[in-house]
Motif scaffolding. Structure first.
Motif, PDB file in Angstrom:
ATOM      1  N   UNK A   1       4.738 -26.692   8.739  1.00 60.01           N
ATOM      2  CA  UNK A   1       5.665 -27.315   9.685  1.00 60.01           C
ATOM      3  C   UNK A   1       6.747 -26.359  10.184  1.00 60.01           C
ATOM      4  N   UNK A   2       6.900 -25.231   9.512  1.00 60.92           N
ATOM      5  CA  UNK A   2       8.027 -24.339   9.829  1.00 60.92           C
ATOM      6  C   UNK A   2       7.585 -22.883  10.015  1.00 60.92           C
ATOM      7  N   UNK A   3       6.322 -22.653  10.362  1.00 56.35           N
ATOM      8  CA  UNK A   3       5.831 -21.280  10.458  1.00 56.35           C
ATOM      9  C   UNK A   3       6.541 -20.482  11.550  1.00 56.35           C
ATOM     10  N   UNK A   4       6.960 -21.151  12.632  1.00 59.80           N
ATOM     11  CA  UNK A   4       7.657 -20.436  13.708  1.00 59.80           C
ATOM     12  C   UNK A   4       8.941 -19.802  13.181  1.00 59.80           C
ATOM     13  N   UNK A   5       9.673 -20.550  12.370  1.00 64.08           N
ATOM     14  CA  UNK A   5      10.910 -20.027  11.772  1.00 64.08           C
ATOM     15  C   UNK A   5      10.629 -18.767  10.970  1.00 64.08           C
ATOM     16  N   UNK A   6       9.581 -18.793  10.161  1.00 64.36           N
ATOM     17  CA  UNK A   6       9.286 -17.655   9.295  1.00 64.36           C
ATOM     18  C   UNK A   6       8.751 -16.462  10.075  1.00 64.36           C
ATOM     19  N   UNK A   7       8.002 -16.723  11.134  1.00 63.40           N
ATOM     20  CA  UNK A   7       7.543 -15.620  11.990  1.00 63.40           C
ATOM     21  C   UNK A   7       8.740 -14.911  12.613  1.00 63.40           C
ATOM     22  N   UNK A   8       9.707 -15.676  13.123  1.00 61.20           N
ATOM     23  CA  UNK A   8      10.872 -15.054  13.753  1.00 61.20           C
ATOM     24  C   UNK A   8      11.773 -14.359  12.735  1.00 61.20           C
ATOM     25  N   UNK A   9      11.886 -14.914  11.539  1.00 63.07           N
ATOM     26  CA  UNK A   9      12.629 -14.216  10.490  1.00 63.07           C
ATOM     27  C   UNK A   9      11.981 -12.874  10.167  1.00 63.07           C
ATOM     28  N   UNK A  10      10.643 -12.863  10.120  1.00 60.05           N
ATOM     29  CA  UNK A  10       9.927 -11.612   9.864  1.00 60.05           C
ATOM     30  C   UNK A  10      10.167 -10.601  10.981  1.00 60.05           C
ATOM     31  N   UNK A  11      10.106 -11.078  12.223  1.00 59.35           N
ATOM     32  CA  UNK A  11      10.335 -10.200  13.366  1.00 59.35           C
ATOM     33  C   UNK A  11      11.741  -9.607  13.338  1.00 59.35           C
TER      34      UNK A  11
ATOM     35  N   UNK B   1      15.057  -3.366  10.303  1.00 61.64           N
ATOM     36  CA  UNK B   1      14.650  -2.253   9.440  1.00 61.64           C
ATOM     37  C   UNK B   1      13.983  -1.123  10.227  1.00 61.64           C
ATOM     38  N   UNK B   2      13.912  -1.284  11.546  1.00 65.73           N
ATOM     39  CA  UNK B   2      13.302  -0.296  12.455  1.00 65.73           C
ATOM     40  C   UNK B   2      11.821  -0.079  12.169  1.00 65.73           C
ATOM     41  N   UNK B   3      11.180  -1.133  11.664  1.00 66.85           N
ATOM     42  CA  UNK B   3       9.732  -1.099  11.494  1.00 66.85           C
ATOM     43  C   UNK B   3       9.018  -1.579  12.747  1.00 66.85           C
ATOM     44  N   UNK B   4       9.759  -2.279  13.597  1.00 66.61           N
ATOM     45  CA  UNK B   4       9.181  -2.860  14.802  1.00 66.61           C
ATOM     46  C   UNK B   4      10.047  -2.506  16.011  1.00 66.61           C
ATOM     47  N   UNK B   5       9.538  -1.712  16.942  1.00 62.53           N
ATOM     48  CA  UNK B   5      10.307  -1.421  18.167  1.00 62.53           C
ATOM     49  C   UNK B   5      10.468  -2.678  19.014  1.00 62.53           C
ATOM     50  N   UNK B   6      11.591  -2.777  19.694  1.00 62.71           N
ATOM     51  CA  UNK B   6      11.830  -3.945  20.551  1.00 62.71           C
ATOM     52  C   UNK B   6      10.729  -4.104  21.601  1.00 62.71           C
TER      53      UNK B   6
END
Length: 276
Positions: free
Chosen positions: A228-238, A244-249
């Motif tokens: 029910x809350x996967x969107x929240x966790x995806x955005x927290x991961x992003x 942490x500079x693991x993902x460029x904007x």
């Protein structure tokens, strides 16, 4: 001297024909003194056999790490089960550490221990002290070979999900997190003991650093753990990865798209399972 516990070591391996790997795993122990179940995923013309009474070998012709783990668990008879891979090296007193944890947290579903990547470097950042109950945020980086499973509590209640893990044709990792979340859903505690039991090589064959694959798998993991809350966790991961500079904007949009593809793939699987 620490009291002993009734435990088995459940080892997943592939295409083995002798026990050379087993002796390398336990350089400080007599193999005959350890209770071991080996699931060897292989072909019919390349099988492993055992003449050691304490070592059980199961040759399996299926593929998938989670399937291997489950087959070992189904054939286990002990109170506790230590999950293992075939490239580990165990410390000389790892049984005593397992026993200490099992007696301290005997009602927990799973107890997590520490691993090292060499003789002194922890494999990841661990809690500073032992904990009776880990939170959901504490399980995201747990490796399966850190896990001592309370078989008396969990048998026939929680299994590894075959759609997650190395060898799966859907999500190549995340089986540990999905498993541990299921343990929590069943009402069992996950505990942590700040003692090192094993050494693991730094490189892992079970990880793919490709951003698209990473977020595709993350989407599937979060959809399974938090339907029910996967969107929240995806955005927290992003947000975490960007910070942490693991993902460029510049890659955020593609990463979101990949994660939603993973979510939708899991939904397709769940829908098909429900219909069948």
């Amino acid at each position: 001297m620490t009291s002993k516990i009734n435990f088995q070591i459940l080892i997943a391996t592939m295409y083995r024909e002798n026990f050379d790997f087993l002796y390398a795993m336990f350089p400080h122990h007599e193999i005959e003194g350890l209770n071991i179940i080996i699931v060897n995923q292989t072909d019919k013309n390349k099988q492993l056999s055992s003449t050691i009474p304490s070592v059980t070998v199961i040759n399996s012709f299926e593929r998938g790490l989670s399937k291997s783990r489950n087959l070992a668990l189904k054939n286990a008879t002990s109170d506790w089960c230590l999950i293992a891979d075939d490239d580990l090296i165990y410390s000389d007193n790892f049984e005593d550490k397992l026993a200490e944890g099992a007696f301290a947290y005997n009602s927990s579903g799973v107890i997590i221990f520490q691993a090292q990547v060499n003789k002194s470097k922890p494999m990841r950042v661990y809690p500073l002290t032992s904990k009776e109950k880990l939170r959901i945020n504490d399980i995201f980086h747990v490796a399966s070979f850190e896990m001592l499973i309370n078989r008396k509590k969990l048998y026939n209640k929680v299994w590894f999900n075959k759609y997650f893990g190395l060898g799966s044709d859907v999500f190549l990792h995340g089986e540990e997190q999905v498993f541990l979340k299921d343990v929590m859903k069943k009402g069992y505690k996950i505990s942590f003991v700040n003692k090192t039991i094993v050494q693991h090589p730094l490189e892992s064959t079970g990880r793919n650093n490709n951003l698209k694959n990473r977020y595709y798998i993350k989407g599937g993991i979060y959809a399974k753990m938090f339907p029910k809350f996967y969107i929240k966790w995806v955005f927290l991961q992003l947000m975490f990865d960007v910070k942490q500079k693991r993902l460029p904007l510049s890659k955020v949009y593609k990463s979101i798209k990949a994660s939603l593809e993973g979510v939708n793939r899991l939904k397709q699987i769940e829908h098909a399972r429900f219909k069948s």
